[in-house]
Write an enzyme that holds these catalytic residues in place. Structure first.
Site, short mmCIF file in Angstrom:
data_model
loop_
_atom_site.label_atom_id
_atom_site.label_comp_id
_atom_site.label_asym_id
_atom_site.label_seq_id
_atom_site.Cartn_x
_atom_site.Cartn_y
_atom_site.Cartn_z
N SER A 95 0.85 -1.21 0.00
CA SER A 95 0.00 0.00 0.00
C SER A 95 0.87 1.25 0.00
CB SER A 95 -0.90 0.03 1.24
OG SER A 95 -1.82 -1.02 1.22
N GLY A 141 -17.19 6.76 0.01
CA GLY A 141 -16.09 6.71 -0.95
C GLY A 141 -16.49 6.16 -2.31
N THR A 168 -4.37 6.67 3.35
CA THR A 168 -3.10 5.97 3.61
C THR A 168 -1.95 6.99 3.64
OG1 THR A 168 -3.97 4.04 2.48
CG2 THR A 168 -1.57 4.12 2.76
N ARG A 272 1.96 -31.95 9.76
CA ARG A 272 0.87 -32.12 10.72
C ARG A 272 0.30 -33.54 10.59
NH1 ARG A 272 -0.33 -29.70 15.40
NH2 ARG A 272 -2.57 -29.67 15.82
N GLN A 283 -7.39 -36.46 0.89
CA GLN A 283 -7.95 -35.99 -0.39
C GLN A 283 -8.58 -34.60 -0.23
OE1 GLN A 283 -10.59 -38.96 -2.00
NE2 GLN A 283 -8.92 -40.39 -2.42
N GLU A 367 -9.89 1.37 -2.98
CA GLU A 367 -9.70 1.49 -4.44
C GLU A 367 -10.86 0.85 -5.19
OE1 GLU A 367 -6.54 2.37 -6.07
OE2 GLU A 367 -5.26 2.57 -4.31
N GLY A 368 -12.06 1.08 -4.68
CA GLY A 368 -13.26 0.50 -5.28
C GLY A 368 -13.59 -0.81 -4.60
C1 LIG Z 1 -7.16 0.97 5.08
C2 LIG Z 1 -7.74 1.88 4.04
C3 LIG Z 1 -6.93 2.74 3.31
C4 LIG Z 1 -7.48 3.62 2.37
N1 LIG Z 1 -6.66 4.51 1.71
C5 LIG Z 1 -7.22 5.48 0.94
C6 LIG Z 1 -6.41 6.52 0.35
O1 LIG Z 1 -5.18 6.52 0.50
N2 LIG Z 1 -7.02 7.52 -0.34
C7 LIG Z 1 -8.38 7.55 -0.52
O2 LIG Z 1 -8.87 8.49 -1.16
N3 LIG Z 1 -9.17 6.58 -0.01
C8 LIG Z 1 -8.64 5.55 0.73
N4 LIG Z 1 -9.42 4.58 1.29
C9 LIG Z 1 -10.87 4.67 1.14
C10 LIG Z 1 -11.51 3.60 0.29
O3 LIG Z 1 -11.20 3.80 -1.06
C11 LIG Z 1 -13.02 3.60 0.60
O4 LIG Z 1 -13.16 3.04 1.89
C12 LIG Z 1 -13.83 2.84 -0.42
O5 LIG Z 1 -13.86 3.51 -1.65
C13 LIG Z 1 -15.27 2.62 0.06
O6 LIG Z 1 -15.83 3.83 0.50
P1 LIG Z 1 -16.58 3.86 1.91
O7 LIG Z 1 -15.68 3.27 2.93
O8 LIG Z 1 -17.07 5.22 2.14
O9 LIG Z 1 -17.81 2.84 1.73
P2 LIG Z 1 -19.19 3.20 1.00
O10 LIG Z 1 -18.94 3.87 -0.29
O11 LIG Z 1 -20.08 3.87 1.99
O12 LIG Z 1 -19.75 1.74 0.70
C14 LIG Z 1 -20.46 0.95 1.70
C15 LIG Z 1 -20.98 -0.33 1.04
O13 LIG Z 1 -21.92 0.00 0.01
C16 LIG Z 1 -21.60 -0.71 -1.17
N5 LIG Z 1 -22.05 0.07 -2.34
C17 LIG Z 1 -21.65 1.29 -2.70
N6 LIG Z 1 -22.30 1.70 -3.81
C18 LIG Z 1 -23.14 0.70 -4.13
C19 LIG Z 1 -24.12 0.51 -5.17
N7 LIG Z 1 -24.33 1.43 -6.13
N8 LIG Z 1 -24.81 -0.64 -5.19
C20 LIG Z 1 -24.60 -1.59 -4.24
N9 LIG Z 1 -23.71 -1.48 -3.24
C21 LIG Z 1 -23.00 -0.34 -3.19
C22 LIG Z 1 -20.09 -0.86 -1.13
O14 LIG Z 1 -19.67 -1.91 -1.96
C23 LIG Z 1 -19.89 -1.17 0.36
O15 LIG Z 1 -20.13 -2.54 0.59
C24 LIG Z 1 -8.88 3.64 2.16
C25 LIG Z 1 -9.70 2.73 2.88
C26 LIG Z 1 -9.16 1.87 3.80
C27 LIG Z 1 -10.06 0.93 4.56
#
Ligand SMILES: Cc1cc2nc3c(=O)[nH]c(=O)nc-3n(C[C@H](O)[C@H](O)[C@H](O)COP(=O)(O)OP(=O)(O)OC[C@H]3O[C@@H](n4cnc5c(N)ncnc54)[C@H](O)[C@@H]3O)c2cc1C
Length: 387
Positions: A95, A141, A168, A272, A283, A367-368
């Site tokens: 990361s 996000g 991050t 083990r 198997q 990252e999605g």
């Molecule tokens: C350890 C860590 C490091 C990170 N580092 C960075 C970084 O450096 N920079 C940065 O910008 N971000 C960073 N992120 C953020 C990360 O990219 C987001 O957490 C991520 O994009 C999801 O956004 P959210 O947490 O707000 O969840 P949400 O967007 O609130 O999503 C919640 C749930 O809803 C689901 N969902 C969303 N839209 C839909 C839809 N249309 N239909 C059905 N389901 C849906 C999602 O799949 C998820 O299960 C980091 C996150 C973590 C945990």
């Protein structure tokens, strides 16, 4: 007949160039000798091993695919195998390199002015400066188009207000590439440590990516000079293009995490002894190991092909979505399976599968998320956006 390498059943190694094999082996040596001896403790202590940054820089792992500015100028596939080996150590190490390379150096290299490139790229490549990437906001996000962080022009400067979440490297960064809404569209701002009104507190109590720094970023009337605004992009295409590069590296990294768990499971079952025979004679256990080998091989083929497309300038974001979804899901399933095969021993950090499984819970979200990548592939196939 010659015995196949269980980690490379389709001989992907033969498809790599000499330079790519060298990048892989050098990174592997660094991970074995320098990272693995300390990573379990760092994970338990929730500490990013910053002492490894100068060595990673020395090996050319930061900004490895850029030309000039002290960067190694290696291929996209070399970057891939570097990510694979780093994540065989820990997702936190990969990361760090992903963010520094693809989310900080890439936008400066691609959209920055000559002055911005000269100022930041050599220091970022040398590990003398650390960067972070602020796109995600606290309210969600998955939908970056609903961005609330704003920048308004005031004289020759910009005034930045808003918040980013889950960033991050945030608290240890010298420069944050922050994406904000403006009247001209979404623009990238190089926010520097110490700017008045900028705060980057660390997020604590994480059960995942514990050997990595995660932070919030707060902007309260931060004055950013025009010289710190990336001139080359004025839309969400900017941050999304960075994510395509970083996600490509994640597809390789996930393979490394899976291989670490698969290696550990294969070793464990040799010794083990249960019901009068070692577990590798069962198997059911063989079927589980075969399933791991099958899924790792499919993931290797996908990432190798993506590397070819990247190196020919033909990488399509949906192809990256497909592999990010496939490979991270594969790695998470392999890590959980390996954890189970190790029985009770599998719940301690003495063995790597529980650490990798916990880390991959972040990797499958950031990252999605998996759902977001499924929707991206669905949109490509049907032509209908179902987000
Ligand atoms: C350890 C860590 C490091 C990170 N580092 C960075 C970084 O450096 N920079 C940065 O910008 N971000 C960073 N992120 C953020 C990360 O990219 C987001 O957490 C991520 O994009 C999801 O956004 P959210 O947490 O707000 O969840 P949400 O967007 O609130 O999503 C919640 C749930 O809803 C689901 N969902 C969303 N839209 C839909 C839809 N249309 N239909 C059905 N389901 C849906 C999602 O799949 C998820 O299960 C980091 C996150 C973590 C945990």
């Amino acid at each position: 007949m010659e015995q196949l390498d269980p980690r490379d059943l389709y001989a992907i190694s033969d498809l790599l160039s000499e330079e790519e094999r060298m990048a892989r082996d050098t990174t592997a040596r660094f991970v074995d000798e320098r990272a693995l001896p300390l990573i379990a403790d760092a994970f338990e202590e929730a500490r990013f091993p910053a002492e490894l940054v100068p060595e990673m820089a020395e090996l050319g792992l930061l900004g490895s695919y850029f030309e000039g500015y002290g960067c190694a100028g290696m291929s996209g596939t070399a970057y891939g195998v570097i990510c694979q080996e780093l994540e065989r150590g820990d997702s936190g190490l990969r990361s760090f390199v992903s963010v520094q390379t693809s989310l900080v150096m890439y936008p400066i290299y691609t959209f920055g002015s000559d002055e911005q490139k000269e100022r930041w790229l050599p220091d970022l490549a040398a590990g003398k400066a650390i960067g972070c990437f602020g796109l995600t906001e606290p309210h969600g996000g998955s939908d970056p188009s609903n961005m609330k962080t704003v920048a308004k022009k005031k004289g020759g400067d910009w005034v930045l207000n808003g918040a980013k979440m889950w960033i991050t490297n945030g608290s240890i960064a010298d420069v944050a590439v922050v994406w904000a809404r403006t009247e001209e569209g979404v623009r990238g701002f190089l926010v520097e440590k110490g700017m008045k009104g900028f705060d980057a507190p660390e997020v604590h109590h994480k059960m995942s990516l514990r050997a990595s720094v995660t932070s919030a970023l707060y902007f309260d009337d931060v004055i950013v000079p025009e010289a710190n605004v990336l001139p080359g992009v004025k839309s969400l295409r900017g941050p999304l293009s960075c994510l395509t590069q970083a996600r490509y590296g994640i597809t390789w990294g996930a393979i490394g995490a899976a291989i670490a768990c698969y290696d550990e499971a294969r070793e464990y079952v040799k010794d083990r002894e249960l019901f009068g025979r070692t577990l590798d004679h069962s198997q059911l256990v063989q079927a589980r190991l075969a399933e791991m080998g099958r899924r790792i091989t499919a993931a290797q083929l996908m990432s190798w092909r993506l590397g070819q497309l990247k190196d020919h300038g033909k990488l399509h974001p949906t192809q990256v979505s497909l592999a990010k979804w496939n490979n991270v899901r594969m790695a998470l399933d392999v890590a959980r399976e390996a954890r189970d095969i190790l029985g009770g021993s599998g719940i301690t950090v003495e063995y790597s599968p529980i650490r990798h499984a916990l880390n991959l819970e972040s990797v499958i979200t950031y990252e999605g998320t998996e759902s977001v990548h499924q929707l991206a592939v669905g949109r490509e196939i049907t032509g209908i956006s179902a987000f």
